[in-house]
Design a protein around this motif. Structure first.
Motif, PDB file in Angstrom:
ATOM      1  N   MET A 242       0.825  -1.195   0.000  1.00 26.05           N
ATOM      2  CA  MET A 242       0.000   0.000   0.000  1.00 26.05           C
ATOM      3  C   MET A 242       0.866   1.255   0.000  1.00 26.05           C
ATOM      4  O   MET A 242       0.523   2.228  -0.645  1.00 26.05           O
ATOM      5  CB  MET A 242      -0.932   0.010   1.208  1.00 26.05           C
ATOM      6  N   ALA A 243       1.982   1.219   0.730  1.00 31.16           N
ATOM      7  CA  ALA A 243       2.835   2.406   0.813  1.00 31.16           C
ATOM      8  C   ALA A 243       3.433   2.757  -0.549  1.00 31.16           C
ATOM      9  O   ALA A 243       3.402   3.920  -0.964  1.00 31.16           O
ATOM     10  CB  ALA A 243       3.935   2.205   1.852  1.00 31.16           C
ATOM     11  N   VAL A 244       3.974   1.766  -1.255  1.00 30.56           N
ATOM     12  CA  VAL A 244       4.582   2.074  -2.555  1.00 30.56           C
ATOM     13  C   VAL A 244       3.515   2.445  -3.586  1.00 30.56           C
ATOM     14  O   VAL A 244       3.790   3.229  -4.501  1.00 30.56           O
ATOM     15  CB  VAL A 244       5.509   0.943  -3.062  1.00 30.56           C
ATOM     16  N   HIS A 245       2.311   1.932  -3.438  1.00 30.60           N
ATOM     17  CA  HIS A 245       1.216   2.339  -4.325  1.00 30.60           C
ATOM     18  C   HIS A 245       0.914   3.819  -4.108  1.00 30.60           C
ATOM     19  O   HIS A 245       0.747   4.572  -5.075  1.00 30.60           O
ATOM     20  CB  HIS A 245      -0.027   1.483  -4.065  1.00 30.60           C
ATOM     21  N   GLN A 246       0.849   4.242  -2.842  1.00 28.32           N
ATOM     22  CA  GLN A 246       0.591   5.648  -2.548  1.00 28.32           C
ATOM     23  C   GLN A 246       1.739   6.522  -3.053  1.00 28.32           C
ATOM     24  O   GLN A 246       1.529   7.587  -3.614  1.00 28.32           O
ATOM     25  CB  GLN A 246       0.384   5.867  -1.051  1.00 28.32           C
ATOM     26  N   LEU A 247       2.978   6.058  -2.878  1.00 30.09           N
ATOM     27  CA  LEU A 247       4.127   6.815  -3.387  1.00 30.09           C
ATOM     28  C   LEU A 247       4.054   6.999  -4.897  1.00 30.09           C
ATOM     29  O   LEU A 247       4.381   8.072  -5.418  1.00 30.09           O
ATOM     30  CB  LEU A 247       5.427   6.105  -3.031  1.00 30.09           C
ATOM     31  N   ASP A 248       3.653   5.959  -5.598  1.00 27.26           N
ATOM     32  CA  ASP A 248       3.508   6.055  -7.049  1.00 27.26           C
ATOM     33  C   ASP A 248       2.486   7.126  -7.399  1.00 27.26           C
ATOM     34  O   ASP A 248       2.712   7.931  -8.304  1.00 27.26           O
ATOM     35  CB  ASP A 248       3.111   4.700  -7.627  1.00 27.26           C
ATOM     36  N   ALA A 249       1.388   7.174  -6.667  1.00 35.13           N
ATOM     37  CA  ALA A 249       0.367   8.196  -6.909  1.00 35.13           C
ATOM     38  C   ALA A 249       0.912   9.596  -6.632  1.00 35.13           C
ATOM     39  O   ALA A 249       0.476  10.563  -7.256  1.00 35.13           O
ATOM     40  CB  ALA A 249      -0.863   7.924  -6.036  1.00 35.13           C
ATOM     41  N   TRP A 250       1.892   9.702  -5.723  1.00 35.31           N
ATOM     42  CA  TRP A 250       2.509  10.989  -5.397  1.00 35.31           C
ATOM     43  C   TRP A 250       3.680  11.317  -6.311  1.00 35.31           C
ATOM     44  O   TRP A 250       4.312  12.350  -6.156  1.00 35.31           O
ATOM     45  CB  TRP A 250       2.965  11.009  -3.949  1.00 35.31           C
ATOM     46  N   GLY A 251       4.030  10.425  -7.242  1.00 35.56           N
ATOM     47  CA  GLY A 251       5.058  10.735  -8.210  1.00 35.56           C
ATOM     48  C   GLY A 251       6.371   9.995  -8.071  1.00 35.56           C
ATOM     49  O   GLY A 251       7.267  10.175  -8.877  1.00 35.56           O
ATOM     50  N   ALA A 252       6.539   9.194  -7.043  1.00 37.82           N
ATOM     51  CA  ALA A 252       7.762   8.386  -6.886  1.00 37.82           C
ATOM     52  C   ALA A 252       7.425   6.985  -7.375  1.00 37.82           C
ATOM     53  O   ALA A 252       6.887   6.167  -6.642  1.00 37.82           O
ATOM     54  CB  ALA A 252       8.222   8.361  -5.435  1.00 37.82           C
ATOM     55  N   GLY A 253       7.700   6.708  -8.625  1.00 39.24           N
ATOM     56  CA  GLY A 253       7.252   5.492  -9.295  1.00 39.24           C
ATOM     57  C   GLY A 253       7.753   4.203  -8.676  1.00 39.24           C
ATOM     58  O   GLY A 253       8.739   4.178  -7.943  1.00 39.24           O
ATOM     59  N   TYR A 254       7.043   3.130  -8.972  1.00 36.36           N
ATOM     60  CA  TYR A 254       7.419   1.787  -8.523  1.00 36.36           C
ATOM     61  C   TYR A 254       8.850   1.468  -8.951  1.00 36.36           C
ATOM     62  O   TYR A 254       9.256   1.792 -10.059  1.00 36.36           O
ATOM     63  CB  TYR A 254       6.484   0.736  -9.126  1.00 36.36           C
ATOM     64  N   GLY A 255       9.580   0.837  -8.080  1.00 33.75           N
ATOM     65  CA  GLY A 255      10.912   0.373  -8.417  1.00 33.75           C
ATOM     66  C   GLY A 255      12.002   1.434  -8.392  1.00 33.75           C
ATOM     67  O   GLY A 255      13.158   1.123  -8.628  1.00 33.75           O
TER      68      GLY A 255
END
Length: 126
Positions: free
Chosen positions: A1-14
């Motif tokens: 969930m945390a990395v999904h939220q980060l992706d939504a904030w602009g810090a992409g997966y991986g």
């Protein structure tokens, strides 16, 4: 969930930032589950993003014993005891805040977006 939220904030997966945040979240949540649990009570994870791009990761549990401000150095052959030292190395700031019931262990860092933009020194969350 945390990395999904980060992706939504602009810090992409991986990305390096996504991996760093995933590690910090995993360490703080594991500590809450392992050491901060009280029967019948749970923990809470919060991610807070300021307008300037400072990210604060908070994990709250219901145990009230204080944590040392500097984690003790583990023995060289110890298989555990390095997690909070790694969190301190990865985060720009970290700490423990007491609550009416329990405590909140937190780490803050500047969220770098997919384009690499952002300030080098985030404002603190105190």
């Amino acid at each position: 969930m945390a990395v999904h939220q980060l992706d939504a904030w602009g810090a992409g997966y991986g990305t390096d930032m996504s991996e760093t945040v995933a590690y910090i979240v995993a360490e703080l949540v594991t500590n809450a589950v392992t050491h901060g649990r009280e029967p019948g009570r749970d923990f809470e994870l919060r991610l807070l993003l300021s307008d300037s791009g400072a990210l604060r990761i908070e994990v709250s549990d219901t145990r009230s014993e204080p944590l040392p401000t500097t984690p003790p150095e583990p023995a060289p052959d110890a298989e555990t005891g390095r997690g909070l030292l790694l969190v301190q190395a990865l985060a720009d700031a970290d700490g423990v805040t007491p609550r009416p019931v329990g405590k909140t262990v937190w780490a803050a860092l500047h969220l770098r977006t997919n384009d690499g933009q952002g300030e080098a020194n985030p404002p603190g969350f105190q």
